[in-house]
Write a protein that holds these residues in place. Structure first.
Motif, PDB file in Angstrom:
ATOM      1  N   LYS A  68       0.828  -1.208   0.000  1.00  0.00           N
ATOM      2  CA  LYS A  68       0.000   0.000   0.000  1.00  0.00           C
ATOM      3  C   LYS A  68       0.859   1.254   0.000  1.00  0.00           C
ATOM      4  O   LYS A  68       0.636   2.188  -0.750  1.00  0.00           O
ATOM      5  CB  LYS A  68      -0.919   0.020   1.213  1.00  0.00           C
ATOM      6  CG  LYS A  68      -1.716   1.306   1.296  1.00  0.00           C
ATOM      7  CD  LYS A  68      -2.541   1.399   2.544  1.00  0.00           C
ATOM      8  CE  LYS A  68      -3.248   2.745   2.523  1.00  0.00           C
ATOM      9  NZ  LYS A  68      -3.918   3.066   3.710  1.00  0.00           N
ATOM     10  N   TYR A  69       1.831   1.276   0.886  1.00  0.00           N
ATOM     11  CA  TYR A  69       2.631   2.484   1.028  1.00  0.00           C
ATOM     12  C   TYR A  69       3.828   2.513   0.086  1.00  0.00           C
ATOM     13  O   TYR A  69       4.112   3.514  -0.540  1.00  0.00           O
ATOM     14  CB  TYR A  69       3.126   2.631   2.471  1.00  0.00           C
ATOM     15  CG  TYR A  69       2.044   3.085   3.403  1.00  0.00           C
ATOM     16  CD1 TYR A  69       1.578   4.382   3.357  1.00  0.00           C
ATOM     17  CD2 TYR A  69       1.470   2.218   4.320  1.00  0.00           C
ATOM     18  CE1 TYR A  69       0.575   4.823   4.198  1.00  0.00           C
ATOM     19  CE2 TYR A  69       0.467   2.650   5.178  1.00  0.00           C
ATOM     20  CZ  TYR A  69       0.029   3.946   5.109  1.00  0.00           C
ATOM     21  OH  TYR A  69      -0.953   4.381   5.940  1.00  0.00           O
ATOM     22  N   ALA A  70       4.549   1.424   0.017  1.00  0.00           N
ATOM     23  CA  ALA A  70       5.840   1.448  -0.642  1.00  0.00           C
ATOM     24  C   ALA A  70       5.827   0.888  -2.062  1.00  0.00           C
ATOM     25  O   ALA A  70       6.828   0.937  -2.731  1.00  0.00           O
ATOM     26  CB  ALA A  70       6.855   0.669   0.199  1.00  0.00           C
ATOM     27  N   LYS A  71       4.696   0.352  -2.519  1.00  0.00           N
ATOM     28  CA  LYS A  71       4.669  -0.296  -3.842  1.00  0.00           C
ATOM     29  C   LYS A  71       5.838  -1.275  -3.886  1.00  0.00           C
ATOM     30  O   LYS A  71       6.683  -1.258  -4.758  1.00  0.00           O
ATOM     31  CB  LYS A  71       4.757   0.718  -4.977  1.00  0.00           C
ATOM     32  CG  LYS A  71       3.817   1.901  -4.850  1.00  0.00           C
ATOM     33  CD  LYS A  71       2.368   1.484  -4.952  1.00  0.00           C
ATOM     34  CE  LYS A  71       1.456   2.670  -4.956  1.00  0.00           C
ATOM     35  NZ  LYS A  71       0.744   2.931  -3.743  1.00  0.00           N
ATOM     36  N   CYS A  72       5.890  -2.096  -2.893  1.00  0.00           N
ATOM     37  CA  CYS A  72       7.075  -2.837  -2.481  1.00  0.00           C
ATOM     38  C   CYS A  72       7.420  -4.039  -3.359  1.00  0.00           C
ATOM     39  O   CYS A  72       6.995  -4.148  -4.498  1.00  0.00           O
ATOM     40  CB  CYS A  72       6.892  -3.236  -1.024  1.00  0.00           C
ATOM     41  SG  CYS A  72       8.421  -3.419  -0.117  1.00  0.00           S
ATOM     42  N   VAL A  73       8.158  -4.958  -2.766  1.00  0.00           N
ATOM     43  CA  VAL A  73       8.778  -6.091  -3.456  1.00  0.00           C
ATOM     44  C   VAL A  73       7.827  -7.246  -3.712  1.00  0.00           C
ATOM     45  O   VAL A  73       8.237  -8.255  -4.263  1.00  0.00           O
ATOM     46  CB  VAL A  73      10.010  -6.585  -2.660  1.00  0.00           C
ATOM     47  CG1 VAL A  73      11.081  -5.522  -2.623  1.00  0.00           C
ATOM     48  CG2 VAL A  73       9.627  -7.022  -1.258  1.00  0.00           C
ATOM     49  N   GLY A  74       6.575  -7.141  -3.331  1.00  0.00           N
ATOM     50  CA  GLY A  74       5.602  -8.204  -3.555  1.00  0.00           C
ATOM     51  C   GLY A  74       5.349  -9.007  -2.292  1.00  0.00           C
ATOM     52  O   GLY A  74       6.237  -9.169  -1.452  1.00  0.00           O
ATOM     53  N   ALA A  75       4.131  -9.528  -2.173  1.00  0.00           N
ATOM     54  CA  ALA A  75       3.710 -10.221  -0.954  1.00  0.00           C
ATOM     55  C   ALA A  75       4.599 -11.416  -0.625  1.00  0.00           C
ATOM     56  O   ALA A  75       4.966 -11.620   0.536  1.00  0.00           O
ATOM     57  CB  ALA A  75       2.253 -10.654  -1.078  1.00  0.00           C
ATOM     58  N   GLU A  76       4.958 -12.211  -1.618  1.00  0.00           N
ATOM     59  CA  GLU A  76       5.783 -13.398  -1.344  1.00  0.00           C
ATOM     60  C   GLU A  76       7.159 -13.010  -0.814  1.00  0.00           C
ATOM     61  O   GLU A  76       7.667 -13.608   0.131  1.00  0.00           O
ATOM     62  CB  GLU A  76       5.908 -14.268  -2.601  1.00  0.00           C
ATOM     63  CG  GLU A  76       4.636 -14.978  -2.966  1.00  0.00           C
ATOM     64  CD  GLU A  76       4.044 -15.800  -1.803  1.00  0.00           C
ATOM     65  OE1 GLU A  76       4.786 -16.554  -1.148  1.00  0.00           O
ATOM     66  OE2 GLU A  76       2.827 -15.647  -1.550  1.00  0.00           O
ATOM     67  N   LYS A  77       7.755 -11.988  -1.398  1.00  0.00           N
ATOM     68  CA  LYS A  77       9.081 -11.534  -0.952  1.00  0.00           C
ATOM     69  C   LYS A  77       8.992 -10.918   0.446  1.00  0.00           C
ATOM     70  O   LYS A  77       9.873 -11.131   1.278  1.00  0.00           O
ATOM     71  CB  LYS A  77       9.648 -10.523  -1.960  1.00  0.00           C
ATOM     72  CG  LYS A  77      11.092 -10.201  -1.746  1.00  0.00           C
ATOM     73  CD  LYS A  77      11.969 -11.346  -2.170  1.00  0.00           C
ATOM     74  CE  LYS A  77      13.417 -10.911  -2.173  1.00  0.00           C
ATOM     75  NZ  LYS A  77      14.316 -12.047  -2.263  1.00  0.00           N
ATOM     76  N   VAL A  78       7.907 -10.168   0.718  1.00  0.00           N
ATOM     77  CA  VAL A  78       7.707  -9.608   2.060  1.00  0.00           C
ATOM     78  C   VAL A  78       7.608 -10.746   3.073  1.00  0.00           C
ATOM     79  O   VAL A  78       8.243 -10.705   4.129  1.00  0.00           O
ATOM     80  CB  VAL A  78       6.460  -8.693   2.104  1.00  0.00           C
ATOM     81  CG1 VAL A  78       6.100  -8.322   3.535  1.00  0.00           C
ATOM     82  CG2 VAL A  78       6.692  -7.438   1.277  1.00  0.00           C
ATOM     83  N   ARG A  79       6.834 -11.788   2.750  1.00  0.00           N
ATOM     84  CA  ARG A  79       6.718 -12.954   3.651  1.00  0.00           C
ATOM     85  C   ARG A  79       8.085 -13.586   3.889  1.00  0.00           C
ATOM     86  O   ARG A  79       8.403 -14.005   4.994  1.00  0.00           O
ATOM     87  CB  ARG A  79       5.771 -13.989   3.056  1.00  0.00           C
ATOM     88  CG  ARG A  79       4.345 -13.710   3.290  1.00  0.00           C
ATOM     89  CD  ARG A  79       3.458 -14.892   2.846  1.00  0.00           C
ATOM     90  NE  ARG A  79       2.082 -14.488   2.870  1.00  0.00           N
ATOM     91  CZ  ARG A  79       1.427 -13.964   1.845  1.00  0.00           C
ATOM     92  NH1 ARG A  79       2.034 -13.809   0.687  1.00  0.00           N
ATOM     93  NH2 ARG A  79       0.174 -13.600   1.968  1.00  0.00           N
ATOM     94  N   GLU A  80       8.885 -13.665   2.848  1.00  0.00           N
ATOM     95  CA  GLU A  80      10.200 -14.285   2.943  1.00  0.00           C
ATOM     96  C   GLU A  80      11.165 -13.458   3.800  1.00  0.00           C
ATOM     97  O   GLU A  80      11.960 -14.003   4.558  1.00  0.00           O
ATOM     98  CB  GLU A  80      10.757 -14.435   1.523  1.00  0.00           C
ATOM     99  CG  GLU A  80      12.143 -15.023   1.429  1.00  0.00           C
ATOM    100  CD  GLU A  80      12.648 -15.006  -0.008  1.00  0.00           C
ATOM    101  OE1 GLU A  80      13.842 -14.680  -0.201  1.00  0.00           O
ATOM    102  OE2 GLU A  80      11.851 -15.297  -0.932  1.00  0.00           O
ATOM    103  N   LEU A  81      11.083 -12.125   3.698  1.00  0.00           N
ATOM    104  CA  LEU A  81      12.052 -11.250   4.354  1.00  0.00           C
ATOM    105  C   LEU A  81      11.699 -10.835   5.776  1.00  0.00           C
ATOM    106  O   LEU A  81      12.563 -10.379   6.511  1.00  0.00           O
ATOM    107  CB  LEU A  81      12.264  -9.993   3.506  1.00  0.00           C
ATOM    108  CG  LEU A  81      12.888 -10.224   2.127  1.00  0.00           C
ATOM    109  CD1 LEU A  81      12.854  -8.957   1.296  1.00  0.00           C
ATOM    110  CD2 LEU A  81      14.310 -10.748   2.283  1.00  0.00           C
ATOM    111  N   ILE A  82      10.422 -10.958   6.160  1.00  0.00           N
ATOM    112  CA  ILE A  82       9.999 -10.510   7.490  1.00  0.00           C
ATOM    113  C   ILE A  82       9.576 -11.728   8.314  1.00  0.00           C
ATOM    114  O   ILE A  82       8.608 -12.410   7.979  1.00  0.00           O
ATOM    115  CB  ILE A  82       8.870  -9.468   7.394  1.00  0.00           C
ATOM    116  CG1 ILE A  82       9.366  -8.230   6.641  1.00  0.00           C
ATOM    117  CG2 ILE A  82       8.367  -9.094   8.790  1.00  0.00           C
ATOM    118  CD1 ILE A  82       8.337  -7.167   6.403  1.00  0.00           C
ATOM    119  N   ALA A  83      10.320 -11.989   9.373  1.00  0.00           N
ATOM    120  CA  ALA A  83      10.131 -13.194  10.179  1.00  0.00           C
ATOM    121  C   ALA A  83       8.702 -13.324  10.731  1.00  0.00           C
ATOM    122  O   ALA A  83       8.194 -14.433  10.846  1.00  0.00           O
ATOM    123  CB  ALA A  83      11.133 -13.214  11.324  1.00  0.00           C
TER     124      ALA A  83
END
Length: 194
Positions: A175-190
């Motif tokens: 929403k805010y950052a137009k970020c790296v994608g949901a799967e990558k967020v799941r992978e990078l955030i414990a």
């Protein structure tokens, strides 16, 4: 110039600085003031000082209300414009080290201090970083950096925190950052790997 003429004065709302103050720009690069939100009120900073416009009417965006007010004040000759270059030069810069625990407008009460500790722990856990000011409260914009994609901008802690002991929705980074994608967020955030 009448109020109708002032309302017709073409302006645009620029990108916020790290204190979440939006410049209201006329012409190429003339700033007639800056607008920001604090506890639902909208305030403006002009060559004549700071003025609280209070809450916008229902259905009106605060930044639009503030920009229209500034256009009217400028058209009436009550404020003057400065260059965008000057505003940017005078804007606070990101801190290289730790940021203060509380925003300067936040009283150092036990409740605010506890809330700030919770917020900073949440930022760390979910890969956000404050760039300048301390915790401004849950419902005030806070200029944050997404550590995943390096996007920076105003974010509300109330939008980032989780509810009922759950982590915040995975979609907050998108929403805010137009970020790296949901799967990558799941992978990078414990917190999302449990």
């Amino acid at each position: 110039m009448t109020t109708t003429q002032a309302a017709a004065l073409p302006y645009r709302i620029g990108e916020p600085d790290i204190q979440c103050r939006y410049p209201v720009i006329i012409g190429e690069d003339r700033v007639i003031g800056q607008a920001y939100r604090w506890h639902r009120d909208w305030l403006v900073v002009t060559t004549e000082g700071e003025h609280n416009l209070r809450r916008p009417p229902t259905g009106t965006k605060g930044e639009d209300m503030a920009a229209a007010y500034l256009a009217e004040e400028y058209a009436a000759g009550r404020i003057t414009a400065v260059t965008l270059e000057q505003i940017r030069a005078e804007a606070p810069k990101p801190l290289n080290g730790p940021v203060p625990l509380l925003h300067p407008r936040m009283p150092a009460s036990p409740r605010n201090i506890d809330g700030a500790h919770v917020a900073f722990a949440g930022l760390t856990q979910h890969r956000w970083r404050a760039l300048a000011t301390g915790f401004p409260g849950s419902d005030n914009p806070w200029y944050l950096l997404c550590e995943l994609c390096q996007w920076a901008g105003p974010v509300y802690w109330s939008h980032l925190r989780g509810r009922n002991g759950n982590p915040p929705t995975i979609n907050r980074h998108a929403k805010y950052a137009k970020c790296v994608g949901a799967e990558k967020v799941r992978e990078l955030i414990a917190a999302y790997q449990q």
